[in-house]
Design a protein around this motif. Structure first.
Motif, mmCIF file in Angstrom:
data_model
loop_
_atom_site.group_PDB
_atom_site.id
_atom_site.type_symbol
_atom_site.label_atom_id
_atom_site.label_comp_id
_atom_site.label_asym_id
_atom_site.label_seq_id
_atom_site.Cartn_x
_atom_site.Cartn_y
_atom_site.Cartn_z
ATOM 1 N N ASP A 301 56.411 39.410 46.636
ATOM 2 C CA ASP A 301 55.588 40.528 45.991
ATOM 3 C C ASP A 301 54.189 40.415 45.379
ATOM 4 O OD1 ASP A 301 57.784 43.137 45.496
ATOM 5 O OD2 ASP A 301 58.635 41.479 45.708
ATOM 6 N N ALA A 302 54.357 39.021 45.082
ATOM 7 C CA ALA A 302 53.137 38.568 44.469
ATOM 8 C C ALA A 302 52.931 37.209 44.710
ATOM 9 C CB ALA A 302 52.865 38.783 42.891
ATOM 10 N N VAL A 348 51.853 37.457 51.233
ATOM 11 C CA VAL A 348 51.901 38.810 50.453
ATOM 12 C C VAL A 348 52.644 39.758 51.346
ATOM 13 C CG1 VAL A 348 50.569 40.186 49.207
ATOM 14 C CG2 VAL A 348 50.086 37.786 49.171
ATOM 15 N N GLY A 351 51.828 45.992 50.201
ATOM 16 C CA GLY A 351 52.145 46.597 48.909
ATOM 17 C C GLY A 351 51.920 45.556 47.669
ATOM 18 N N GLY A 352 51.996 44.434 48.247
ATOM 19 C CA GLY A 352 51.987 43.312 47.143
ATOM 20 C C GLY A 352 50.581 42.782 46.659
ATOM 21 N N VAL A 353 50.459 41.893 45.753
ATOM 22 C CA VAL A 353 49.364 41.374 45.241
ATOM 23 C C VAL A 353 49.116 40.130 45.415
ATOM 24 C CG1 VAL A 353 49.263 43.511 43.475
ATOM 25 C CG2 VAL A 353 49.990 41.332 42.973
ATOM 26 N N PHE A 380 43.337 43.910 52.979
ATOM 27 C CA PHE A 380 43.358 43.930 51.246
ATOM 28 C C PHE A 380 42.203 44.362 50.800
ATOM 29 C CE2 PHE A 380 46.189 40.483 52.759
ATOM 30 C CZ PHE A 380 46.976 40.099 51.664
ATOM 31 N N ASP A 383 42.173 45.071 43.732
ATOM 32 C CA ASP A 383 42.976 45.726 42.799
ATOM 33 C C ASP A 383 42.294 45.686 41.255
ATOM 34 O OD1 ASP A 383 45.008 47.116 41.304
ATOM 35 O OD2 ASP A 383 46.600 45.790 41.635
ATOM 36 N N ARG A 422 41.898 40.213 41.565
ATOM 37 C CA ARG A 422 43.118 40.586 42.103
ATOM 38 C C ARG A 422 43.017 41.676 43.210
ATOM 39 N NH1 ARG A 422 46.175 43.510 37.273
ATOM 40 N NH2 ARG A 422 44.892 45.165 38.101
ATOM 41 N N ARG A 424 45.121 43.803 46.552
ATOM 42 C CA ARG A 424 46.471 44.302 46.974
ATOM 43 C C ARG A 424 46.541 44.498 48.501
ATOM 44 N NH1 ARG A 424 50.434 46.445 44.494
ATOM 45 N NH2 ARG A 424 49.299 46.428 42.534
ATOM 46 N N ARG A 425 47.529 44.110 49.093
ATOM 47 C CA ARG A 425 47.632 44.252 50.506
ATOM 48 C C ARG A 425 48.121 45.609 50.928
ATOM 49 N NH1 ARG A 425 51.277 40.329 54.683
ATOM 50 N NH2 ARG A 425 50.398 41.753 56.718
ATOM 51 N N THR A 426 47.375 46.323 51.928
ATOM 52 C CA THR A 426 47.683 47.823 52.225
ATOM 53 C C THR A 426 48.355 47.816 53.417
ATOM 54 O OG1 THR A 426 45.287 47.693 53.175
ATOM 55 C CG2 THR A 426 45.597 48.518 50.564
#
Length: 427
Positions: A301-302, A348, A351-353, A380, A383, A422, A424-426
């Motif tokens: 998740d991160a 990652v 949705g994770g960071v 990515f 965030d 930071r 975020r994976r999209t």
């Protein structure tokens, strides 16, 4: 009858060790951490070892100003790598900064130049003492460093950095999650600048402070605590902490409820992390591996990547970086960081960071690295870091990334230089 042997000079071993350290940093480009154990080998007393560190640290903090004094008292400048110059630096910093009596400073300096220019060393030192020479209140940064940082951050930052180098920084503690920071600040005689944070005056004896044995806190500069703070609450979710040792961020993540996998290539450093986890009652799964070769069996998740860097942001406690880090070192670290970021991105989940951090004041390792990462990874996005996630006096920049500078928290003792982004994976 043979001549009597001269009595050993008390304190000479510590000065020899300081001279070896200065040579290791300035000529061989080694860090103090790398060179320290070898230099003090055979010095058993803790106070003598502390003296060695005090001499070398203050010499490196004041090196340009010490050299200016030496040059003012010689007809021709001594070569930068001349032994006489190094011995004079050590003698002068004791007399002018550490409060060592002049006779003790010079009597322990002259044996270091046996067979060399003893009269020169004695004469220069004596001339400066008779003139009641002083060092400036605000030290001068090495010119190459001042020029580099002024180009990146402007003259105000350079002035703040010079003021920051004048003395070791205060001591920051990170409290376990849920601890009352204000109450702990009262108990420890410090101040709190953020949740789960206490700042103490320099020189506090850690192991005797309340809460140490119980594992209620650990030492961590407030800037170094920010990357893990930006991960939020874990709620049992998996997080991968790459290049984790010595483990301050691992402990933060574990205290915030994350299921932590802590990876580092050094088994020895992970051993220290294991000891800290045991003291604090926190848990993490530890993996000894090179982050560039590690293939996890699941996505996270991160992911937190506190990447190896030049460490120029922590120059207050590691003044050697001011004298041994140059353009080539910065470029080499930036190349490694890019490879590590690419590898970290693979771990990652959608949705994770991914949080990227370096304790560097070099844009090549921070802002430029973040831009290059986004250009390589269309899946990515940034965030953006919000002001409500940061302590008062610290703000994210226009791109939603965080850059801390020695200009920040000036009235509270300043802070280290850090960069944090930071993503975020999209996809």
């Amino acid at each position: 009858m043979p001549a009597a042997k001269a009595a050993p000079v008390e304190g000479l071993a510590a000065r020899r060790a300081a001279l070896r350290l200065l040579d290791a940093v300035l000529r061989r480009g080694e860090s103090l951490d790398q060179a320290m154990s070898g230099a003090v080998k055979g010095i058993g007393r803790g106070d003598d070892r502390a003296l060695v560190l005090a001499i070398i640290s203050e010499t490196l903090r004041r090196l340009p100003d010490l050299d200016a004094l030496i040059d003012s008292a010689t007809q021709r400048p001594l070569p930068d790598d001349a032994k006489a110059r190094s011995v004079l630096r050590i003698a002068l910093v004791q007399a002018l900064v550490l409060g060592t009596p002049q006779h003790a400073a010079i009597s322990t300096a002259l044996p270091l130049v046996v067979g060399g220019p003893r009269r020169l060393v004695h004469g220069v030192f004596g001339t400066l003492m008779r003139k009641q020479a002083k060092l400036p209140d605000v030290p001068a940064l090495p010119q190459t460093v001042a020029d580099r940082w002024q180009a990146a951050w402007g003259p105000e930052m350079v002035e703040a950095a010079a003021r920051a180098i004048a003395a070791p920084p205060p001591l920051d503690l990170t409290l376990k999650q849920g601890e009352d920071a204000a109450s702990w600040a009262d108990r420890l005689g410090g101040q709190t600048l953020a949740p789960n944070h206490v700042r103490l005056p320099r020189g506090s004896e850690l192991t005797s402070l309340p809460g140490f044995d119980e594992g209620q806190w650990w030492v961590q500069d407030i800037a170094a605590s920010l990357p893990a703070r930006l991960m939020g609450d874990g709620a049992g979710r998996p997080v991968l902490d790459l290049c984790a040792a010595p483990g301050g961020k691992t402990m933060q993540l574990a205290a915030a409820g994350w299921d932590v996998t802590a990876l580092d290539q050094s088994a020895k450093r992970l051993g220290r992390l294991s000891e800290n986890l045991a003291r604090t009652g926190l848990t993490a799964t530890m993996v000894t591996a090179d982050a560039l070769d590690f293939t996890p069996d699941r996505a996270f998740d991160a992911v937190l990547l506190d990447a190896p860097c030049t460490a120029t942001g922590i120059f207050r406690r590691h003044p050697d970086v001011l004298h041994r880090i140059g353009a080539r070192d910065i470029a080499e670290r930036a190349e490694l960081q890019a490879a590590l970021l690419d590898r970290a991105a693979q771990a990652v989940k959608p949705g994770g960071v991914l949080v990227y951090a370096v304790c560097s004041l070099e844009p090549e390792e921070g802002e430029e690295q973040a831009r290059a990462f986004l250009s390589r990874h269309a899946g990515f996005i940034t965030d953006a870091i919000g002001s409500d996630e940061l302590p008062d006096g610290i703000a994210a920049g226009e791109h939603g990334w965080l850059r801390t500078l020695p200009t920040m928290l000036a009235d509270q003792g300043r802070m280290d230089g850090f960069f944090v982004a930071r993503f975020r994976r999209t996809d």
